[in-house]
Design a protein around this motif. Sequence first.
Motif, mmCIF file in Angstrom:
data_model
loop_
_atom_site.group_PDB
_atom_site.id
_atom_site.type_symbol
_atom_site.label_atom_id
_atom_site.label_comp_id
_atom_site.label_asym_id
_atom_site.label_seq_id
_atom_site.Cartn_x
_atom_site.Cartn_y
_atom_site.Cartn_z
ATOM 1 N N GLY A 1 -22.994 -36.461 62.794
ATOM 2 C CA GLY A 1 -22.334 -36.937 61.587
ATOM 3 C C GLY A 1 -20.970 -36.336 61.407
ATOM 4 O O GLY A 1 -20.342 -36.500 60.358
ATOM 5 N N ALA A 2 -20.477 -35.641 62.397
ATOM 6 C CA ALA A 2 -19.147 -35.035 62.399
ATOM 7 C C ALA A 2 -18.726 -34.882 63.856
ATOM 8 O O ALA A 2 -19.537 -35.003 64.775
ATOM 9 N N ARG A 3 -17.454 -34.581 64.063
ATOM 10 C CA ARG A 3 -16.928 -34.523 65.425
ATOM 11 C C ARG A 3 -17.594 -33.407 66.227
ATOM 12 O O ARG A 3 -17.772 -32.291 65.736
ATOM 13 N N VAL A 4 -17.959 -33.717 67.464
ATOM 14 C CA VAL A 4 -18.538 -32.746 68.395
ATOM 15 C C VAL A 4 -17.611 -32.631 69.597
ATOM 16 O O VAL A 4 -17.223 -33.641 70.194
ATOM 17 N N SER A 5 -17.243 -31.404 69.930
ATOM 18 C CA SER A 5 -16.378 -31.148 71.082
ATOM 19 C C SER A 5 -17.249 -30.940 72.321
ATOM 20 O O SER A 5 -18.081 -30.034 72.354
ATOM 21 N N LEU A 6 -17.073 -31.785 73.341
ATOM 22 C CA LEU A 6 -17.808 -31.683 74.599
ATOM 23 C C LEU A 6 -16.801 -31.345 75.695
ATOM 24 O O LEU A 6 -15.936 -32.164 76.029
ATOM 25 N N ARG A 7 -16.887 -30.138 76.246
ATOM 26 C CA ARG A 7 -15.863 -29.726 77.208
ATOM 27 C C ARG A 7 -16.420 -28.684 78.177
ATOM 28 O O ARG A 7 -17.520 -28.156 77.997
ATOM 29 N N VAL A 8 -15.613 -28.401 79.208
ATOM 30 C CA VAL A 8 -15.937 -27.381 80.210
ATOM 31 C C VAL A 8 -15.102 -26.139 79.921
ATOM 32 O O VAL A 8 -13.873 -26.229 79.887
ATOM 33 N N PRO A 9 -15.712 -24.968 79.692
ATOM 34 C CA PRO A 9 -14.917 -23.762 79.423
ATOM 35 C C PRO A 9 -14.219 -23.283 80.695
ATOM 36 O O PRO A 9 -14.820 -23.237 81.766
ATOM 37 N N ARG A 10 -12.943 -22.918 80.566
ATOM 38 C CA ARG A 10 -12.148 -22.527 81.730
ATOM 39 C C ARG A 10 -11.834 -21.044 81.781
ATOM 40 O O ARG A 10 -11.650 -20.492 82.861
ATOM 41 N N ARG A 11 -11.760 -20.381 80.614
ATOM 42 C CA ARG A 11 -11.364 -18.974 80.619
ATOM 43 C C ARG A 11 -11.893 -18.299 79.346
ATOM 44 O O ARG A 11 -12.405 -18.960 78.442
ATOM 45 N N GLY A 12 -11.752 -16.976 79.311
ATOM 46 C CA GLY A 12 -12.095 -16.220 78.111
ATOM 47 C C GLY A 12 -13.575 -15.944 77.970
ATOM 48 O O GLY A 12 -14.374 -16.032 78.913
ATOM 49 N N ASP A 13 -13.982 -15.605 76.738
ATOM 50 C CA ASP A 13 -15.356 -15.207 76.448
ATOM 51 C C ASP A 13 -16.348 -16.326 76.718
ATOM 52 O O ASP A 13 -17.462 -16.076 77.185
ATOM 53 N N LYS A 14 -15.939 -17.546 76.425
ATOM 54 C CA LYS A 14 -16.866 -18.664 76.613
ATOM 55 C C LYS A 14 -17.131 -18.905 78.092
ATOM 56 O O LYS A 14 -18.254 -19.241 78.493
ATOM 57 N N ARG A 15 -16.117 -18.747 78.920
ATOM 58 C CA ARG A 15 -16.321 -18.890 80.354
ATOM 59 C C ARG A 15 -17.237 -17.767 80.881
ATOM 60 O O ARG A 15 -18.109 -18.005 81.717
#
Length: 661
Positions: free
Chosen positions: A342-356
């Motif tokens: 019901g709201a925008r969802v970001s679908l992506r591949v992490p490239r760097r940083g803490d999420k990577r």
Amino acid sequence: MADPSSYRPSPGQIPESPGVYRFRDEHRRVIYVGKAKSLRQRLSSYFQDVANLHPRTATMVTTAASVEWTVVGTEVEALQLEYTWIKEFDPRFNVKYRDDKSYPFLAVTMNEEFPRVQVMRGAKKKGVRYFGPYGHAWAIRETVDLLLRVFPVRTCSAGVFKRSAQIGRPCLLGYIGKCAAPCVGRISAEDHRDLAEDFCDFVAGRTGTYLRRLEQRMHEAAEEMEYERAGRLRDDIGALRRAMEKQAVVLTDATDADLIALAEDELEAAVQIFHVRGGRVRGQRGWVTDKVEALSSADLVEHALQQLYGEERGEAVPREVLVPALPEPVEPVAEWLTGRRGARVSLRVPRRGDKRALMETVERNAQQSLALHKTKRASDLTTRSRALEEIAEALDLASAPLRIECFDVSHFQGDDVVASMVVFEDGLARKSEYRRFQIKSFAGQDDVRAMHEVVGRRFRRYLAERRETGEWAVPEEDDEPPETGSRGVDGRPKRFAYPPQLVVVDGGQPQVAAARRALDELGIDDVAVCGLAKRLEEVWVPGDDDPVVLPRSSEGLYLLQRVRDEAHRFAIRYQRGKRSKALKEGPLDAVPGLGEARKQALVKHFGSVRKLRAATVEQICEVPGIGRKTAETVAAALAGSSRPVPAVNTTTGEIIDDDER
């Protein structure tokens, strides 16, 4: 088995628009459901030469007896309809992610008059708030125990609640302040529901506001000199902070995200999901699936998203989903997720940083999950039996090879040639039967000659023991015992008890011919021989110019690979142990006054004893702790030694393999 051309629609009948298709078998059961941006292009790919299809896709199209399709308006509608039909028909050839274990959830039954906090597994129920999944049920109970001090929500079963209401006396939790005791009317249904809502908000990650509110109330109580109430509030704040500390902070920006990682091979794939809420890992789960057709990582991710969010709505779908590969095309999947939330969802591949960095952790968990699944698969009796039957059929054996012995040769630049023999009985490793050999009759990189010698020695021992009718044969002095269980009750090595039905060698046609020749020279004709070549995983048999090619999905090939890899591991371990021992007993040991620390410093500085031997006295003096007199002594000692010495990694101090140079 149907011929796909018998039910193939004519190209003009199939529309080019998006849609969902179903393959049915002769009994009209749906066996496969798929979606396509263009139905004509997708369905045409199934009706090509069966030999060009993935083995499991070929099985599907030959099992099917008809195909039908439904046209939809957009790719998002196709995605939704595909998921609905998969849930409805449960097709046997679709990707099915199987949980690698049953994960517990923290559940709050908001559908009851007096909501209850409990641990739940299995299918989700309507009107129940779920948090997790967690790795262990005890982790949920520890967290709940801490939170009940501040949020004394009901945790008892329906039977206990009813009995307390009848006798007018609460249970123990009510007496010690960890339950508001709605069963005896200490709190109204409305107030208890508000308490349950606060509990849900705190567990969901909205902790800052509530903690600030408690701190403000504590300071107000202290100012009004109500020190006992202020002390209780202080202890409540401490309990909440301890509960928060049980969930590790992994993302400092209080991110709400799900991280999905894959580990896969040609036959199977493992999926791991970390649920991060408020920057903390709130849960973890994993799935394992068989690859029904040639699926890419992007396809696996799309199927995982469908299964993960197909029945979720609202905040159960996070604002951000991090994946190892984006589905193709990504827009319909992102739009579908947005519709679920019901709201925008970001679908992506992490490239760097803490999420990577966190994604790499999830990937390691996926790899461990796949390895564990393979271990369980190897221990399954039905699977092992099928593997042995497939090997017998492929090699034209009279019966399944219940005992398999595999040989591998290892050396270091032609020196210290060794070999290993591993034993599998009924598809399982028999480590007490392992043997290892030193090859002293020659030196050099001649694997064929070494294989001939080792197989001959093993079966000469077998024949000698048979002739002696149960008495111990005198072992050759360079035959080494296995790594475990190597000796009998009288201290002597165990015998080469009885012959295998199949000898497997690590190599191709030359190694197989050498092993067969060794058996023929001893007059042994009742033991089959084959070889497994690493490059294309081809199975070679003696006398054939062409290899036997087993399907990549074959359980028989999987068993042969495990046997070959175990022999390689055992040989490499023996070889490295000998080289390490040679290094410790090297020419530096003969240098008087040179201790272990300075020997390691010399080897680490120059990289190997070979390079140290070529160094001048001045260069040796550059090593910390080495004076000129010691350097001259080292140079003189090495000048008198010509034995080849293994190279050593200058960073780790480990011995370097031939193929690592």
